[in-house]
Design an enzyme around this catalytic site. Structure first.
Site, PDB file in Angstrom:
ATOM      1  N   CYS A 142     -21.051  -3.373 -19.543  1.00 33.12           N
ATOM      2  CA  CYS A 142     -21.569  -2.981 -18.219  1.00 33.12           C
ATOM      3  C   CYS A 142     -21.049  -1.589 -17.829  1.00 33.12           C
ATOM      4  CB  CYS A 142     -21.113  -4.007 -17.187  1.00 33.12           C
ATOM      5  SG  CYS A 142     -21.534  -3.589 -15.493  1.00 33.12           S
ATOM      6  N   ASP A 169       0.779  -1.234   0.000  1.00 28.58           N
ATOM      7  CA  ASP A 169       0.000   0.000   0.000  1.00 28.58           C
ATOM      8  C   ASP A 169       0.815   1.291   0.000  1.00 28.58           C
ATOM      9  OD1 ASP A 169      -2.661   1.127   0.013  1.00 28.58           O
ATOM     10  OD2 ASP A 169      -2.312   1.732   2.078  1.00 28.58           O
ATOM     11  N   CYS A 223     -15.945   3.803   1.114  1.00 23.48           N
ATOM     12  CA  CYS A 223     -17.205   3.682   0.373  1.00 23.48           C
ATOM     13  C   CYS A 223     -17.090   2.418  -0.490  1.00 23.48           C
ATOM     14  CB  CYS A 223     -17.393   4.913  -0.503  1.00 23.48           C
ATOM     15  SG  CYS A 223     -18.652   4.741  -1.794  1.00 23.48           S
ATOM     16  N   CYS A 225     -21.018   0.462 -12.219  1.00 22.53           N
ATOM     17  CA  CYS A 225     -20.239   1.213 -11.227  1.00 22.53           C
ATOM     18  C   CYS A 225     -20.194   2.705 -11.570  1.00 22.53           C
ATOM     19  CB  CYS A 225     -18.822   0.652 -11.127  1.00 22.53           C
ATOM     20  SG  CYS A 225     -17.995   0.530 -12.720  1.00 22.53           S
TER      21      CYS A 225
HETATM   22  C1  B12 Z   1      -4.198   6.740  -3.197  1.00 23.30           C
HETATM   23  C2  B12 Z   1      -5.084   5.540  -3.089  1.00 23.30           C
HETATM   24  C3  B12 Z   1      -6.455   5.765  -3.001  1.00 23.30           C
HETATM   25  C4  B12 Z   1      -7.082   7.136  -3.229  1.00 23.30           C
HETATM   26  C5  B12 Z   1      -7.033   7.443  -4.743  1.00 23.30           C
HETATM   27  C6  B12 Z   1      -7.382   6.297  -5.639  1.00 23.30           C
HETATM   28  C7  B12 Z   1      -6.817   6.464  -7.059  1.00 23.30           C
HETATM   29  N1  B12 Z   1      -7.229   7.414  -7.843  1.00 23.30           N
HETATM   30  O1  B12 Z   1      -5.967   5.739  -7.445  1.00 23.30           O
HETATM   31  C8  B12 Z   1      -8.501   6.975  -2.630  1.00 23.30           C
HETATM   32  C9  B12 Z   1      -8.487   7.483  -1.191  1.00 23.30           C
HETATM   33  C10 B12 Z   1      -9.642   7.683  -3.362  1.00 23.30           C
HETATM   34  C11 B12 Z   1      -8.637   5.457  -2.625  1.00 23.30           C
HETATM   35  C12 B12 Z   1      -9.859   4.811  -2.569  1.00 23.30           C
HETATM   36  C13 B12 Z   1      -9.996   3.435  -2.475  1.00 23.30           C
HETATM   37  N2  B12 Z   1      -9.007   2.539  -2.346  1.00 23.30           N
HETATM   38 CO1  B12 Z   1      -7.150   2.987  -2.508  1.00 23.30          CO
HETATM   39  N3  B12 Z   1      -5.263   3.187  -2.812  1.00 23.30           N
HETATM   40  C14 B12 Z   1      -4.552   4.238  -3.057  1.00 23.30           C
HETATM   41  C15 B12 Z   1      -3.067   3.824  -3.237  1.00 23.30           C
HETATM   42  C16 B12 Z   1      -2.325   4.114  -1.924  1.00 23.30           C
HETATM   43  C17 B12 Z   1      -2.336   4.503  -4.406  1.00 23.30           C
HETATM   44  C18 B12 Z   1      -3.143   4.409  -5.714  1.00 23.30           C
HETATM   45  C19 B12 Z   1      -2.500   5.184  -6.864  1.00 23.30           C
HETATM   46  O2  B12 Z   1      -1.304   5.314  -6.959  1.00 23.30           O
HETATM   47  N4  B12 Z   1      -3.352   5.710  -7.712  1.00 23.30           N
HETATM   48  C20 B12 Z   1      -2.949   6.411  -8.921  1.00 23.30           C
HETATM   49  C21 B12 Z   1      -3.601   5.718 -10.134  1.00 23.30           C
HETATM   50  C22 B12 Z   1      -3.066   6.313 -11.416  1.00 23.30           C
HETATM   51  O3  B12 Z   1      -3.224   4.374 -10.112  1.00 23.30           O
HETATM   52  P1  B12 Z   1      -4.166   3.085  -9.851  1.00 23.30           P
HETATM   53  O4  B12 Z   1      -5.597   3.456  -9.801  1.00 23.30           O
HETATM   54  O5  B12 Z   1      -3.665   2.359  -8.648  1.00 23.30           O
HETATM   55  O6  B12 Z   1      -3.858   2.131 -11.120  1.00 23.30           O
HETATM   56  C23 B12 Z   1      -4.222   2.563 -12.398  1.00 23.30           C
HETATM   57  C24 B12 Z   1      -3.225   2.296 -13.476  1.00 23.30           C
HETATM   58  O7  B12 Z   1      -2.626   1.073 -13.259  1.00 23.30           O
HETATM   59  C25 B12 Z   1      -4.145   2.310 -14.717  1.00 23.30           C
HETATM   60  N5  B12 Z   1      -4.265   1.154 -15.609  1.00 23.30           N
HETATM   61  C26 B12 Z   1      -3.742  -0.078 -15.513  1.00 23.30           C
HETATM   62  N6  B12 Z   1      -4.116  -0.813 -16.515  1.00 23.30           N
HETATM   63  C27 B12 Z   1      -4.926  -0.057 -17.300  1.00 23.30           C
HETATM   64  C28 B12 Z   1      -5.579  -0.357 -18.452  1.00 23.30           C
HETATM   65  C29 B12 Z   1      -6.352   0.648 -19.063  1.00 23.30           C
HETATM   66  C30 B12 Z   1      -7.025   0.315 -20.315  1.00 23.30           C
HETATM   67  C31 B12 Z   1      -6.455   1.948 -18.474  1.00 23.30           C
HETATM   68  C32 B12 Z   1      -7.261   3.030 -19.087  1.00 23.30           C
HETATM   69  C33 B12 Z   1      -5.798   2.215 -17.279  1.00 23.30           C
HETATM   70  C34 B12 Z   1      -5.037   1.196 -16.707  1.00 23.30           C
HETATM   71  O8  B12 Z   1      -5.476   2.353 -14.179  1.00 23.30           O
HETATM   72  C35 B12 Z   1      -5.386   1.800 -12.924  1.00 23.30           C
HETATM   73  C36 B12 Z   1      -6.691   1.970 -12.206  1.00 23.30           C
HETATM   74  O9  B12 Z   1      -7.008   3.368 -12.070  1.00 23.30           O
HETATM   75  C37 B12 Z   1      -3.209   2.275  -3.532  1.00 23.30           C
HETATM   76  C38 B12 Z   1      -2.027   1.416  -3.088  1.00 23.30           C
HETATM   77  C39 B12 Z   1      -0.893   1.510  -4.093  1.00 23.30           C
HETATM   78  N7  B12 Z   1       0.290   1.771  -3.615  1.00 23.30           N
HETATM   79  O10 B12 Z   1      -1.106   1.322  -5.290  1.00 23.30           O
HETATM   80  C40 B12 Z   1      -4.526   1.933  -2.780  1.00 23.30           C
HETATM   81  C41 B12 Z   1      -5.446   0.878  -3.406  1.00 23.30           C
HETATM   82  C42 B12 Z   1      -5.578   1.151  -4.870  1.00 23.30           C
HETATM   83  N8  B12 Z   1      -6.774   1.149  -2.744  1.00 23.30           N
HETATM   84  C43 B12 Z   1      -7.414   0.110  -2.478  1.00 23.30           C
HETATM   85  C44 B12 Z   1      -8.734   0.129  -1.952  1.00 23.30           C
HETATM   86  C45 B12 Z   1      -9.272  -1.169  -1.346  1.00 23.30           C
HETATM   87  C46 B12 Z   1      -9.504   1.306  -2.003  1.00 23.30           C
HETATM   88  C47 B12 Z   1     -11.029   1.445  -1.743  1.00 23.30           C
HETATM   89  C48 B12 Z   1     -11.872   0.267  -2.232  1.00 23.30           C
HETATM   90  C49 B12 Z   1     -11.275   1.658  -0.218  1.00 23.30           C
HETATM   91  C50 B12 Z   1     -12.744   1.885   0.156  1.00 23.30           C
HETATM   92  N9  B12 Z   1     -13.576   0.861   0.222  1.00 23.30           N
HETATM   93  O11 B12 Z   1     -13.121   2.997   0.407  1.00 23.30           O
HETATM   94  C51 B12 Z   1     -11.346   2.767  -2.508  1.00 23.30           C
HETATM   95  C52 B12 Z   1     -11.725   2.463  -3.969  1.00 23.30           C
HETATM   96  C53 B12 Z   1     -11.983   3.638  -4.849  1.00 23.30           C
HETATM   97  C54 B12 Z   1     -11.832   3.224  -6.307  1.00 23.30           C
HETATM   98  N10 B12 Z   1     -12.929   3.069  -7.025  1.00 23.30           N
HETATM   99  O12 B12 Z   1     -10.723   3.024  -6.749  1.00 23.30           O
HETATM  100  C55 B12 Z   1      -6.694  -1.175  -2.897  1.00 23.30           C
HETATM  101  C56 B12 Z   1      -7.316  -1.703  -4.211  1.00 23.30           C
HETATM  102  C57 B12 Z   1      -7.423  -3.216  -4.303  1.00 23.30           C
HETATM  103  C58 B12 Z   1      -8.091  -3.621  -5.608  1.00 23.30           C
HETATM  104  N11 B12 Z   1      -8.720  -4.788  -5.587  1.00 23.30           N
HETATM  105  O13 B12 Z   1      -8.035  -2.929  -6.595  1.00 23.30           O
HETATM  106  C59 B12 Z   1      -5.200  -0.637  -3.053  1.00 23.30           C
HETATM  107  C60 B12 Z   1      -4.383  -1.341  -4.131  1.00 23.30           C
HETATM  108  C61 B12 Z   1      -4.546  -0.797  -1.656  1.00 23.30           C
HETATM  109  C62 B12 Z   1      -4.047  -2.218  -1.397  1.00 23.30           C
HETATM  110  N12 B12 Z   1      -2.772  -2.356  -1.047  1.00 23.30           N
HETATM  111  O14 B12 Z   1      -4.764  -3.188  -1.524  1.00 23.30           O
HETATM  112  N13 B12 Z   1      -7.463   4.851  -2.722  1.00 23.30           N
HETATM  113  S1  SF4 Z   2     -16.130  -2.941 -12.770  1.00 23.51           S
HETATM  114 FE1  SF4 Z   2     -17.939  -1.738 -13.286  1.00 23.51          FE
HETATM  115  S2  SF4 Z   2     -18.184  -1.988 -15.493  1.00 23.51           S
HETATM  116 FE2  SF4 Z   2     -16.802  -3.630 -14.810  1.00 23.51          FE
HETATM  117  S3  SF4 Z   2     -18.182  -5.351 -14.426  1.00 23.51           S
HETATM  118 FE3  SF4 Z   2     -17.932  -4.281 -12.461  1.00 23.51          FE
HETATM  119  S4  SF4 Z   2     -19.664  -2.833 -12.371  1.00 23.51           S
HETATM  120 FE4  SF4 Z   2     -19.487  -3.535 -14.493  1.00 23.51          FE
HETATM  121  S1  SF4 Z   3     -15.624   4.472  -3.740  1.00 25.17           S
HETATM  122 FE1  SF4 Z   3     -17.677   5.448  -3.767  1.00 25.17          FE
HETATM  123  S2  SF4 Z   3     -17.309   7.637  -4.215  1.00 25.17           S
HETATM  124 FE2  SF4 Z   3     -15.391   6.511  -4.656  1.00 25.17          FE
HETATM  125  S3  SF4 Z   3     -15.521   6.081  -6.849  1.00 25.17           S
HETATM  126 FE3  SF4 Z   3     -16.425   4.287  -5.813  1.00 25.17          FE
HETATM  127  S4  SF4 Z   3     -18.630   4.750  -5.669  1.00 25.17           S
HETATM  128 FE4  SF4 Z   3     -17.602   6.660  -6.183  1.00 25.17          FE
END
Ligand code: B12
Ligand code: SF4
Ligand code: SF4
Length: 297
Positions: free
Chosen positions: A146, A89, A197, A149
């Site tokens: 789908c 993380d 959430c 989400c």
């Molecule tokens: C900062 C952070 C957050 C922030 C910002 C999230 C964000 N924008 O990334 C906040 C606080 C909002 C957050 C929320 C949550 N988080 Co968080 N978070 C992190 C953290 C510490 C860094 C993520 C990061 O660098 N983000 C920057 C973006 C650019 O990177 P990314 O989303 O991780 O990966 C992207 C790229 O790889 C790219 N990508 C890869 N392949 C492809 C292919 C295509 C076609 C495209 C377009 C893009 C793409 O898209 C990916 C997804 O966005 C990670 C741990 C880590 N070190 O990675 C945990 C992590 C992502 N979080 C985690 C979790 C559990 C959550 C929550 C579910 C918690 C909750 N229930 O409230 C929510 C989920 C929100 C959501 N829908 O993602 C888990 C996810 C596990 C999983 N199964 O995916 C992680 C991995 C922590 C862990 N060690 O398990 N989180």
């Molecule tokens: S991640 Fe979103 S779009 Fe993909 S299967 Fe789940 S609900 Fe549907």
């Molecule tokens: S965790 Fe909740 S607020 Fe964040 S992207 Fe998912 S549905 Fe939206």
């Protein structure tokens, strides 16, 4: 798009390149740990606020770090002189990106890493090692047409599929933004959420395949009584929530989130608590309570 999470902005160019963090890295091993407890989401209750599922077990960082260190020790036994470094993380590693390439799952439209076998209610931990290991196969994506989400997100945090604007996400406001008010534009969308959430995961059809995790046991219930939370003092909060993920966000932010959830419940039974907090010396709590009172009235 990362709000006050300053660590996300530090050296952003390093995040995808694991060799800048651990120069000897040649392979990355990624593990997924389910935290689902097998229960379904609780029924709405205006007296209670919700916790995201990942917050129910004790803080997961030490547990997963210890497990990965065990795996690294195993690696070092088999590869004399071998080196490695674990991540859970907080390291500057894009865990979902590496998990995708390691074959753990695909990136869903909600940006969660998603597996056909266990859905998305799992955490990621891993290690980088200095040997060339056999590569996993990236999993093809199975979202198809789908958009559940994207449609369900209460704060409209997805500007497009697979892109999350973290500064609109409820998980960001309730967990990371522990100071200051929740911006007015996002308050109604918060509904009952107190910490994290799960909306964009609860609606995902693949999560009907979630499996009960064997590593974590829930310590907290999936919802908390809002009146009891608001009655906590900073001292009783410390005593009750030390060792849980809620401890990280602190008393003031948790009470702020509870006052907001009280307003969103529109339940007049919360009025006396809100009236008391409307006169609180902390301006953030006082303003949040006044906003919630207006919603109830
Ligand atoms: C900062 C952070 C957050 C922030 C910002 C999230 C964000 N924008 O990334 C906040 C606080 C909002 C957050 C929320 C949550 N988080 Co968080 N978070 C992190 C953290 C510490 C860094 C993520 C990061 O660098 N983000 C920057 C973006 C650019 O990177 P990314 O989303 O991780 O990966 C992207 C790229 O790889 C790219 N990508 C890869 N392949 C492809 C292919 C295509 C076609 C495209 C377009 C893009 C793409 O898209 C990916 C997804 O966005 C990670 C741990 C880590 N070190 O990675 C945990 C992590 C992502 N979080 C985690 C979790 C559990 C959550 C929550 C579910 C918690 C909750 N229930 O409230 C929510 C989920 C929100 C959501 N829908 O993602 C888990 C996810 C596990 C999983 N199964 O995916 C992680 C991995 C922590 C862990 N060690 O398990 N989180
Ligand atoms: S991640 Fe979103 S779009 Fe993909 S299967 Fe789940 S609900 Fe549907
Ligand atoms: S965790 Fe909740 S607020 Fe964040 S992207 Fe998912 S549905 Fe939206």
């Amino acid at each position: 798009m990362h709000g006050v999470m300053g660590y996300m902005a530090r050296a952003p160019q390093d995040r995808p390149f694991i060799t800048r963090w651990f120069p000897a890295a040649r392979s990355v091993v990624v593990c997924a740990f389910s935290y689902h407890d097998g229960s379904s989401a609780p029924a709405p209750d205006p007296a209670r606020g919700r916790l995201a599922r990942y917050a129910l077990p004790p803080d997961y960082h030490p547990e997963l770090k210890a497990r990965m260190k065990g795996l690294l020790a195993w690696y070092k036994e088999r590869v004399p002189g071998g080196r490695g470094k674990v991540f859970v993380d907080t390291s500057p590693v894009l865990e979902r990106l590496y998990a995708r390439y390691a074959g753990v799952g695909w990136v869903g439209k909600n940006t969660m890493l998603l597996s056909r076998d266990i859905g998305s209610f799992f955490l990621i931990a891993g290690m980088a090692v200095d040997a060339e290991l056999d590569l996993g196969e990236p999993v093809p994506e199975h979202c198809g047409t789908c958009t559940r989400c994207l449609d369900a997100c209460p704060t409209d945090a997805f500007p497009s599929p697979r892109v999350l604007d973290a500064s609109k996400c409820i998980a960001y406001f309730t967990v990371e933004q522990s100071q200051g008010p929740v911006p007015q534009a996002f308050r109604a969308g918060h509904g009952p959420w107190l910490f994290g959430c799960d909306v964009c995961q609860d609606v995902c059809p693949w999560n009907k395949f979630s499996v009960r995790g064997r590593v974590f046991e829930p310590r907290l219930p999936d919802s908390l009584d809002l009146g009891e939370l608001a009655a906590l003092t900073p001292e009783s909060f410390e005593e009750r929530y030390r060792g849980t993920p809620l401890h990280r966000t602190g008393w003031a932010a948790l009470v702020r989130n509870a006052l907001l959830a009280m307003g969103n419940s529109k339940d007049p039974r919360h009025r006396p608590t809100l009236e008391r907090y409307a006169a609180h010396p902390d301006p953030v709590l006082a303003e949040q309570a006044a906003w919630s009172l207006r919603l109830i009235d």
